[in-house]
Scaffold this motif. Structure first.
Motif, PDB file in Angstrom:
ATOM      1  N   VAL A 151       0.846  -1.193   0.000  1.00 35.01           N
ATOM      2  CA  VAL A 151       0.000   0.000   0.000  1.00 35.01           C
ATOM      3  C   VAL A 151       0.880   1.242   0.000  1.00 35.01           C
ATOM      4  N   ALA A 152       0.589   2.170  -0.913  1.00 38.33           N
ATOM      5  CA  ALA A 152       1.313   3.434  -0.992  1.00 38.33           C
ATOM      6  C   ALA A 152       0.430   4.544  -0.458  1.00 38.33           C
ATOM      7  N   LYS A 153       1.007   5.429   0.324  1.00 38.18           N
ATOM      8  CA  LYS A 153       0.286   6.566   0.880  1.00 38.18           C
ATOM      9  C   LYS A 153       0.800   7.834   0.227  1.00 38.18           C
ATOM     10  N   GLY A 154      -0.095   8.555  -0.447  1.00 38.21           N
ATOM     11  CA  GLY A 154       0.291   9.768  -1.147  1.00 38.21           C
ATOM     12  C   GLY A 154       0.424  10.956  -0.224  1.00 38.21           C
ATOM     13  N   GLU A 155       0.856  12.078  -0.775  1.00 36.46           N
ATOM     14  CA  GLU A 155       1.034  13.292   0.014  1.00 36.46           C
ATOM     15  C   GLU A 155      -0.288  13.788   0.582  1.00 36.46           C
ATOM     16  N   ASP A 156      -1.395  13.482  -0.102  1.00 33.60           N
ATOM     17  CA  ASP A 156      -2.711  13.902   0.370  1.00 33.60           C
ATOM     18  C   ASP A 156      -3.284  12.943   1.409  1.00 33.60           C
ATOM     19  N   GLY A 157      -2.520  11.908   1.755  1.00 32.63           N
ATOM     20  CA  GLY A 157      -2.964  10.946   2.748  1.00 32.63           C
ATOM     21  C   GLY A 157      -3.766   9.800   2.182  1.00 32.63           C
ATOM     22  N   GLU A 158      -4.096   9.854   0.892  1.00 35.73           N
ATOM     23  CA  GLU A 158      -4.874   8.784   0.282  1.00 35.73           C
ATOM     24  C   GLU A 158      -4.004   7.553   0.063  1.00 35.73           C
ATOM     25  N   GLU A 159      -4.556   6.381   0.353  1.00 36.00           N
ATOM     26  CA  GLU A 159      -3.810   5.132   0.224  1.00 36.00           C
ATOM     27  C   GLU A 159      -4.230   4.386  -1.036  1.00 36.00           C
ATOM     28  N   THR A 160      -3.239   3.788  -1.702  1.00 39.59           N
ATOM     29  CA  THR A 160      -3.476   3.036  -2.930  1.00 39.59           C
ATOM     30  C   THR A 160      -2.760   1.703  -2.851  1.00 39.59           C
ATOM     31  N   VAL A 161      -3.445   0.629  -3.190  1.00 39.22           N
ATOM     32  CA  VAL A 161      -2.802  -0.686  -3.279  1.00 39.22           C
ATOM     33  C   VAL A 161      -2.032  -0.721  -4.597  1.00 39.22           C
ATOM     34  N   VAL A 162      -0.707  -0.841  -4.518  1.00 37.88           N
ATOM     35  CA  VAL A 162       0.127  -0.785  -5.712  1.00 37.88           C
ATOM     36  C   VAL A 162       0.627  -2.153  -6.156  1.00 37.88           C
ATOM     37  N   ALA A 163       0.580  -3.129  -5.266  1.00 39.73           N
ATOM     38  CA  ALA A 163       1.001  -4.482  -5.621  1.00 39.73           C
ATOM     39  C   ALA A 163       0.360  -5.470  -4.649  1.00 39.73           C
ATOM     40  N   GLU A 164       0.218  -6.693  -5.103  1.00 43.30           N
ATOM     41  CA  GLU A 164      -0.420  -7.718  -4.285  1.00 43.30           C
ATOM     42  C   GLU A 164       0.211  -9.070  -4.589  1.00 43.30           C
ATOM     43  N   ILE A 165       0.424  -9.854  -3.547  1.00 46.41           N
ATOM     44  CA  ILE A 165       0.950 -11.217  -3.676  1.00 46.41           C
ATOM     45  C   ILE A 165      -0.143 -12.180  -3.238  1.00 46.41           C
ATOM     46  N   ARG A 166      -0.462 -13.141  -4.081  1.00 47.87           N
ATOM     47  CA  ARG A 166      -1.497 -14.109  -3.729  1.00 47.87           C
ATOM     48  C   ARG A 166      -1.147 -15.477  -4.304  1.00 47.87           C
ATOM     49  N   ARG A 167      -1.813 -16.495  -3.800  1.00 52.57           N
ATOM     50  CA  ARG A 167      -1.562 -17.854  -4.255  1.00 52.57           C
ATOM     51  C   ARG A 167      -2.009 -18.010  -5.705  1.00 52.57           C
ATOM     52  N   LYS A 168      -1.306 -18.840  -6.433  1.00 54.29           N
ATOM     53  CA  LYS A 168      -1.638 -19.145  -7.814  1.00 54.29           C
ATOM     54  C   LYS A 168      -2.721 -20.223  -7.846  1.00 54.29           C
ATOM     55  N   VAL A 169      -3.731 -19.991  -8.668  1.00 54.25           N
ATOM     56  CA  VAL A 169      -4.826 -20.953  -8.800  1.00 54.25           C
ATOM     57  C   VAL A 169      -4.791 -21.555 -10.199  1.00 54.25           C
ATOM     58  N   ASP A 170      -4.792 -22.876 -10.277  1.00 51.22           N
ATOM     59  CA  ASP A 170      -4.918 -23.582 -11.545  1.00 51.22           C
ATOM     60  C   ASP A 170      -6.407 -23.615 -11.878  1.00 51.22           C
ATOM     61  N   GLU A 171      -6.819 -22.712 -12.786  1.00 50.86           N
ATOM     62  CA  GLU A 171      -8.240 -22.575 -13.085  1.00 50.86           C
ATOM     63  C   GLU A 171      -8.820 -23.856 -13.682  1.00 50.86           C
ATOM     64  N   ALA A 172      -8.045 -24.528 -14.516  1.00 54.04           N
ATOM     65  CA  ALA A 172      -8.547 -25.735 -15.171  1.00 54.04           C
ATOM     66  C   ALA A 172      -8.833 -26.837 -14.153  1.00 54.04           C
ATOM     67  N   ARG A 174      -8.960 -26.259 -10.888  1.00 50.61           N
ATOM     68  CA  ARG A 174      -9.578 -25.658  -9.707  1.00 50.61           C
ATOM     69  C   ARG A 174      -8.809 -26.033  -8.448  1.00 50.61           C
ATOM     70  N   VAL A 175      -7.497 -25.881  -8.538  1.00 50.14           N
ATOM     71  CA  VAL A 175      -6.605 -26.241  -7.433  1.00 50.14           C
ATOM     72  C   VAL A 175      -5.717 -25.051  -7.099  1.00 50.14           C
ATOM     73  N   VAL A 176      -5.579 -24.766  -5.808  1.00 49.79           N
ATOM     74  CA  VAL A 176      -4.642 -23.741  -5.355  1.00 49.79           C
ATOM     75  C   VAL A 176      -3.257 -24.372  -5.296  1.00 49.79           C
ATOM     76  N   MET A 177      -2.304 -23.766  -5.995  1.00 46.88           N
ATOM     77  CA  MET A 177      -0.967 -24.338  -6.077  1.00 46.88           C
ATOM     78  C   MET A 177      -0.178 -24.062  -4.799  1.00 46.88           C
ATOM     79  N   GLY A 178       0.952 -24.742  -4.640  1.00 46.25           N
ATOM     80  CA  GLY A 178       1.785 -24.593  -3.457  1.00 46.25           C
ATOM     81  C   GLY A 178       2.452 -23.226  -3.375  1.00 46.25           C
ATOM     82  N   ARG A 179       3.113 -22.969  -2.247  1.00 46.04           N
ATOM     83  CA  ARG A 179       3.716 -21.650  -2.018  1.00 46.04           C
ATOM     84  C   ARG A 179       4.865 -21.344  -2.965  1.00 46.04           C
ATOM     85  N   ASP A 180       5.395 -22.347  -3.647  1.00 50.91           N
ATOM     86  CA  ASP A 180       6.529 -22.110  -4.540  1.00 50.91           C
ATOM     87  C   ASP A 180       6.121 -21.450  -5.847  1.00 50.91           C
ATOM     88  N   VAL A 181       4.827 -21.374  -6.119  1.00 44.39           N
ATOM     89  CA  VAL A 181       4.318 -20.671  -7.295  1.00 44.39           C
ATOM     90  C   VAL A 181       3.227 -19.718  -6.830  1.00 44.39           C
TER      91      VAL A 181
END
Length: 226
Positions: A151-172, A174-181
């Motif tokens: 989360v980045a906080k601007g000079e005006d105090g407004e916060e913006t999510v600039v990046a996110e880390i999440r688990r990889k999902v194999d959509e085909a 329908r499995v959540v992959m391990g932490r290595d991916v």
């Protein structure tokens, strides 16, 4: 994610006008940060890779005890090394391939020497020719669980999510992959190379401690750019 004015830390060329998704794969399991490869979800091509072996791979790999973030052609983008001696396990990051006498771009440390990474960490990002904009960053959530956001906080105090880390999902399947991916989601205007640098720092400080029982503890990281 909200639109952000370009925040170049490593370089403006890594600040995409559109949201960018990277699939990050840990390529070694010997110790935290041994190796990473990040692939662009749009093209499927290699975007970044990291190496800690210090064997001269790619023309810009780190010296022994250092971690190098490289571009797809092996060009050095960031170098991270552990600062010794340091009770708080302090890490320093340098722009490009580190040279003797070079000023660090950022430093990172645990907020406490007791309790492991679950106690949190602090990151200070220092002035550089590429980072003129003032901003505050913090990481919320658990990197060990591959579920956190920057989360980045601007000079005006407004916060913006600039990046996110999440688990990889194999959509085909329908499995959540391990932490290595996992997926690194980079917001519009945010420096993708620096986002990968944050990943490397989190992995060095806390990532693999999840194997030792810290998986259920969140890692709070605060960062500042002057």
């Amino acid at each position: 994610m909200q639109q952000l004015a370009a925040m170049a830390v490593v370089g403006e060329e890594y600040c995409d006008l559109k949201e960018r998704l990277l699939t990050v794969r840990k390529t070694s399991h010997f110790s935290p940060g041994d190796g990473f490869a990040a692939y662009d979800n749009r093209t499927g091509g290699l975007a970044f890779r990291a190496d800690t072996y210090g064997r001269g791979h790619g023309g810009g790999a780190a010296s022994p005890g250092e971690l190098a973030l490289l571009g797809p052609a092996g060009e050095p983008l960031l170098t991270v090394r552990r600062r010794r001696p340091s009770l708080h396990q302090r890490w320093e990051g340098f722009l490009g391939a580190r040279a003797d006498g070079q000023k660090s771009l950022f430093s990172a440390r645990r907020s406490s020497i007791l309790g492991g990474a679950g106690r949190g960490a602090v990151v200070e990002l220092l002035p550089s020719p590429a980072s003129a904009a003032a901003a505050e960053l913090r990481v919320e959530g658990s990197f060990g669980r591959r579920c956190c956001r920057v989360v980045a906080k601007g000079e005006d105090g407004e916060e913006t999510v600039v990046a996110e880390i999440r688990r990889k999902v194999d959509e085909a399947a329908r499995v959540v992959m391990g932490r290595d991916v996992f997926v690194l989601r980079v917001g519009p205007g945010f420096d993708a190379a620096f986002a990968m640098g944050i990943v490397l720092v989190l992995d060095q400080i806390a990532g693999d401690e999840a194997d030792g029982g810290d998986a259920g503890q969140d890692v709070a990281v605060h960062a500042r750019i002057w």
